[in-house]
Design a protein around this motif. Structure first.
Motif, PDB file in Angstrom:
ATOM      1  N   GLN A  50       0.804  -1.222   0.000  1.00 38.29           N
ATOM      2  CA  GLN A  50       0.000   0.000   0.000  1.00 38.29           C
ATOM      3  C   GLN A  50       0.834   1.267   0.000  1.00 38.29           C
ATOM      4  N   THR A  51       2.016   1.217   0.597  1.00 41.41           N
ATOM      5  CA  THR A  51       2.816   2.438   0.725  1.00 41.41           C
ATOM      6  C   THR A  51       3.980   2.508  -0.253  1.00 41.41           C
ATOM      7  N   GLY A  52       4.368   1.377  -0.793  1.00 46.30           N
ATOM      8  CA  GLY A  52       5.542   1.352  -1.655  1.00 46.30           C
ATOM      9  C   GLY A  52       6.843   1.320  -0.868  1.00 46.30           C
ATOM     10  N   GLU A  53       6.756   1.343   0.451  1.00 43.96           N
ATOM     11  CA  GLU A  53       7.922   1.265   1.326  1.00 43.96           C
ATOM     12  C   GLU A  53       8.116  -0.187   1.737  1.00 43.96           C
ATOM     13  N   TYR A  54       9.341  -0.650   1.676  1.00 51.31           N
ATOM     14  CA  TYR A  54       9.616  -2.026   2.074  1.00 51.31           C
ATOM     15  C   TYR A  54       9.714  -2.122   3.586  1.00 51.31           C
ATOM     16  N   ILE A  55       8.845  -2.918   4.152  1.00 48.20           N
ATOM     17  CA  ILE A  55       8.892  -3.197   5.587  1.00 48.20           C
ATOM     18  C   ILE A  55       9.368  -4.634   5.710  1.00 48.20           C
ATOM     19  N   GLY A  56      10.551  -4.777   6.236  1.00 47.71           N
ATOM     20  CA  GLY A  56      11.235  -6.066   6.237  1.00 47.71           C
ATOM     21  C   GLY A  56      10.534  -7.160   7.019  1.00 47.71           C
ATOM     22  N   TRP A  57      10.395  -8.282   6.392  1.00 46.84           N
ATOM     23  CA  TRP A  57       9.916  -9.504   7.015  1.00 46.84           C
ATOM     24  C   TRP A  57      10.201 -10.643   6.048  1.00 46.84           C
ATOM     25  N   SER A  58      10.592 -11.752   6.594  1.00 39.51           N
ATOM     26  CA  SER A  58      10.727 -12.951   5.763  1.00 39.51           C
ATOM     27  C   SER A  58      10.217 -14.132   6.578  1.00 39.51           C
ATOM     28  N   PRO A  59       9.485 -15.004   5.938  1.00 36.19           N
ATOM     29  CA  PRO A  59       8.936 -16.153   6.680  1.00 36.19           C
ATOM     30  C   PRO A  59      10.056 -17.084   7.130  1.00 36.19           C
ATOM     31  N   SER A  60       9.836 -17.698   8.284  1.00 36.50           N
ATOM     32  CA  SER A  60      10.819 -18.622   8.827  1.00 36.50           C
ATOM     33  C   SER A  60      10.153 -19.964   9.090  1.00 36.50           C
ATOM     34  N   LEU A  61      10.679 -20.969   8.462  1.00 39.71           N
ATOM     35  CA  LEU A  61      10.175 -22.317   8.666  1.00 39.71           C
ATOM     36  C   LEU A  61      10.816 -22.960   9.891  1.00 39.71           C
ATOM     37  N   SER A  62      11.937 -22.449  10.309  1.00 38.42           N
ATOM     38  CA  SER A  62      12.708 -23.053  11.399  1.00 38.42           C
ATOM     39  C   SER A  62      11.914 -23.161  12.692  1.00 38.42           C
ATOM     40  N   ILE A  63      11.253 -22.084  13.097  1.00 38.70           N
ATOM     41  CA  ILE A  63      10.561 -22.107  14.381  1.00 38.70           C
ATOM     42  C   ILE A  63       9.378 -23.071  14.353  1.00 38.70           C
ATOM     43  N   TRP A  64       8.742 -23.218  13.197  1.00 38.59           N
ATOM     44  CA  TRP A  64       7.658 -24.201  13.079  1.00 38.59           C
ATOM     45  C   TRP A  64       8.226 -25.606  13.245  1.00 38.59           C
ATOM     46  N   LEU A  65       9.371 -25.861  12.611  1.00 34.55           N
ATOM     47  CA  LEU A  65      10.002 -27.184  12.726  1.00 34.55           C
ATOM     48  C   LEU A  65      10.471 -27.470  14.149  1.00 34.55           C
ATOM     49  N   VAL A  66      11.048 -26.479  14.797  1.00 33.49           N
ATOM     50  CA  VAL A  66      11.505 -26.652  16.185  1.00 33.49           C
ATOM     51  C   VAL A  66      10.316 -26.920  17.101  1.00 33.49           C
ATOM     52  N   SER A  67       9.219 -26.229  16.884  1.00 36.01           N
ATOM     53  CA  SER A  67       8.026 -26.453  17.704  1.00 36.01           C
ATOM     54  C   SER A  67       7.537 -27.887  17.562  1.00 36.01           C
ATOM     55  N   GLY A  68       7.483 -28.363  16.341  1.00 37.07           N
ATOM     56  CA  GLY A  68       7.085 -29.758  16.111  1.00 37.07           C
ATOM     57  C   GLY A  68       8.069 -30.737  16.730  1.00 37.07           C
ATOM     58  N   LEU A  69       9.347 -30.425  16.594  1.00 33.99           N
ATOM     59  CA  LEU A  69      10.376 -31.277  17.181  1.00 33.99           C
ATOM     60  C   LEU A  69      10.228 -31.365  18.696  1.00 33.99           C
ATOM     61  N   LEU A  70       9.912 -30.254  19.340  1.00 34.16           N
ATOM     62  CA  LEU A  70       9.720 -30.256  20.792  1.00 34.16           C
ATOM     63  C   LEU A  70       8.538 -31.137  21.189  1.00 34.16           C
ATOM     64  N   LEU A  71       7.473 -31.112  20.397  1.00 38.73           N
ATOM     65  CA  LEU A  71       6.333 -31.993  20.689  1.00 38.73           C
ATOM     66  C   LEU A  71       6.716 -33.464  20.550  1.00 38.73           C
ATOM     67  N   VAL A  72       7.482 -33.779  19.513  1.00 46.15           N
ATOM     68  CA  VAL A  72       7.951 -35.157  19.327  1.00 46.15           C
ATOM     69  C   VAL A  72       8.870 -35.556  20.477  1.00 46.15           C
ATOM     70  N   LEU A  73       9.771 -34.675  20.858  1.00 43.09           N
ATOM     71  CA  LEU A  73      10.687 -34.948  21.962  1.00 43.09           C
ATOM     72  C   LEU A  73       9.925 -35.156  23.274  1.00 43.09           C
ATOM     73  N   ALA A  74       8.888 -34.370  23.500  1.00 42.59           N
ATOM     74  CA  ALA A  74       8.065 -34.554  24.699  1.00 42.59           C
ATOM     75  C   ALA A  74       7.414 -35.931  24.693  1.00 42.59           C
ATOM     76  N   ARG A  75       6.966 -36.366  23.543  1.00 41.19           N
ATOM     77  CA  ARG A  75       6.353 -37.702  23.439  1.00 41.19           C
ATOM     78  C   ARG A  75       7.387 -38.793  23.707  1.00 41.19           C
ATOM     79  N   ILE A  76       8.584 -38.624  23.174  1.00 41.40           N
ATOM     80  CA  ILE A  76       9.661 -39.594  23.411  1.00 41.40           C
ATOM     81  C   ILE A  76       9.994 -39.648  24.902  1.00 41.40           C
ATOM     82  N   PHE A  77      10.094 -38.478  25.545  1.00 39.15           N
ATOM     83  CA  PHE A  77      10.351 -38.440  26.987  1.00 39.15           C
ATOM     84  C   PHE A  77       9.242 -39.168  27.746  1.00 39.15           C
TER      85      PHE A  77
END
Length: 167
Positions: A126-153
């Protein structure tokens, strides 16, 4: 090493709340006196662009107000797990619960980041100004990994309890 990480997480948690307080002040400022900031922006942007920027600022502030408690939950649960590890109680129900809570807090942070990102992309268009952001898949993967690790524990704890019951 664990003591250092425990201390570092404590410091990061304090900084987390300091940043949270600053964003709360910013949010209050934007909500109570939007004309001061929008007046500054009107010199360089059209009224529709100013409205988009002000909306983005409100969304960003709300996202941060949501993220701060979730980060606090993450820091405190990780510190608790370090204390349990130091006490020799790594594989406990408390550690499993802490891992699960941390995973869900990180999922919440990921969702908030996605909301921020979508708002940033929209206001950039809307403004033509770049407002920095880039999607990150890492935190989604880490969150899933923590759930798997909790199940293993949890399964490991159950196996240990079964073994202790048969001996």
């Amino acid at each position: 090493m664990l003591r250092f990480v425990h201390t570092l997480l404590g410091i990061l948690n304090v900084l987390n709340w300091v940043v949270g307080a600053l964003f709360l002040v910013l949010f209050a400022f934007v909500m109570l006196e939007p004309s001061i900031l929008s007046g500054q922006l009107e010199a360089e942007f059209t009224p529709s662009q100013v409205e988009a920027l002000m909306t983005w600022l409100v969304i960003s502030s709300v996202v941060m107000i949501v993220v701060i408690p979730l980060a606090h939950i993450t820091f405190t649960r990780l510190r608790r797990m370090i204390r349990d590890a130091e006490a020799g109680e790594v594989f406990s129900g408390r550690s499993v619960a802490a891992l699960r809570i941390t995973a869900f807090a990180m999922f919440g942070i990921s969702a908030a980041d996605l909301v921020f990102g979508l708002a940033s992309v929209r206001v950039s268009e809307q403004t033509g100004e770049y407002i920095g952001w880039s999607p990150s898949l890492s935190i989604w993967l880490v969150s899933g990994l923590l759930l798997v690790l909790a199940r293993i524990f949890a399964d490991g704890i159950a196996m240990r309890e079964d073994l202790e019951g048969t001996v």
